[in-house]
Design an enzyme around this catalytic site. Sequence first.
Site, PDB file in Angstrom:
ATOM      1  N   ASN A  62     -39.828  35.130  41.012  1.00  0.00           N
ATOM      2  CA  ASN A  62     -39.352  36.696  40.655  1.00  0.00           C
ATOM      3  C   ASN A  62     -40.712  36.876  41.306  1.00  0.00           C
ATOM      4  OD1 ASN A  62     -39.750  35.638  38.231  1.00  0.00           O
ATOM      5  ND2 ASN A  62     -39.588  37.937  37.402  1.00  0.00           N
ATOM      6  N   GLU A  64     -42.929  40.824  40.391  1.00  0.00           N
ATOM      7  CA  GLU A  64     -43.234  42.006  40.149  1.00  0.00           C
ATOM      8  C   GLU A  64     -44.311  42.952  40.864  1.00  0.00           C
ATOM      9  OE1 GLU A  64     -40.452  41.172  35.799  1.00  0.00           O
ATOM     10  OE2 GLU A  64     -42.667  42.211  36.176  1.00  0.00           O
ATOM     11  N   CYS A  73     -36.450  39.830  43.203  1.00  0.00           N
ATOM     12  CA  CYS A  73     -36.202  38.663  42.750  1.00  0.00           C
ATOM     13  C   CYS A  73     -36.192  37.430  42.794  1.00  0.00           C
ATOM     14  CB  CYS A  73     -34.901  39.279  42.025  1.00  0.00           C
ATOM     15  SG  CYS A  73     -34.268  40.667  41.315  1.00  0.00           S
ATOM     16  N   GLU A  75     -34.387  35.343  43.592  1.00  0.00           N
ATOM     17  CA  GLU A  75     -32.999  34.989  44.645  1.00  0.00           C
ATOM     18  C   GLU A  75     -32.839  34.828  45.854  1.00  0.00           C
ATOM     19  OE1 GLU A  75     -31.420  35.421  40.125  1.00  0.00           O
ATOM     20  OE2 GLU A  75     -32.523  36.145  41.626  1.00  0.00           O
ATOM     21  N   CYS A 112     -28.687  38.840  39.409  1.00  0.00           N
ATOM     22  CA  CYS A 112     -28.453  40.723  38.963  1.00  0.00           C
ATOM     23  C   CYS A 112     -27.189  41.065  40.993  1.00  0.00           C
ATOM     24  CB  CYS A 112     -29.802  41.145  39.522  1.00  0.00           C
ATOM     25  SG  CYS A 112     -30.628  40.960  40.718  1.00  0.00           S
ATOM     26  N   CYS A 115     -28.684  40.614  44.240  1.00  0.00           N
ATOM     27  CA  CYS A 115     -29.152  39.133  44.717  1.00  0.00           C
ATOM     28  C   CYS A 115     -27.557  39.022  44.782  1.00  0.00           C
ATOM     29  CB  CYS A 115     -29.866  38.400  43.398  1.00  0.00           C
ATOM     30  SG  CYS A 115     -31.487  39.014  42.725  1.00  0.00           S
TER      31      CYS A 115
END
Length: 160
Positions: A62, A64, A73, A75, A112, A115
């Site tokens: 990830n 940010e 993210c 994934e 999430c 994803c």
Amino acid sequence: MKEIKIETKLRLFEGLGELPIDAFNLMQSAINARTKAYAPYSNFSVGAAILLDNGAVVTGSNQENASYPSGLCAERTAIYAAGAQYPDAKMLKMAICAGSKTNITQTPIPPCGACRQAISEYEIKQSTPIEIYFMGETGQVAQSLSIKNLLPFMFDKSVL
């Protein structure tokens, strides 16, 4: 009125030692990718690794951003990198490891919703399921044989 019943089937391994060797190795790649996460805001680091049918392993973590929606993210970082680098390869398995810098995560942490949708796009595109293994920092590892177990009502191009 009609009632619809949805069932999800996952496998739960008590730890990394119970995983098949290929899944164990893939999870080790995800654990390593997690160390490369840039998570100064959430303090929640995630690593992902994808095994392709050509034997390549693509990882992501990830990333940010102070403008929160601009982050990505692990994934999706991994799945988009795999799609860009190996557009004709099928994605066989994905491993995800997630953990907080403030407390130990011992339960499996699934992808999430965004994803899940991205994974479903590639699963549908390649017409074969993507096995997904996910865990916290330690403890149990969950396995889904397809994103359909985690996202039963998938949105795809058939509705466009």
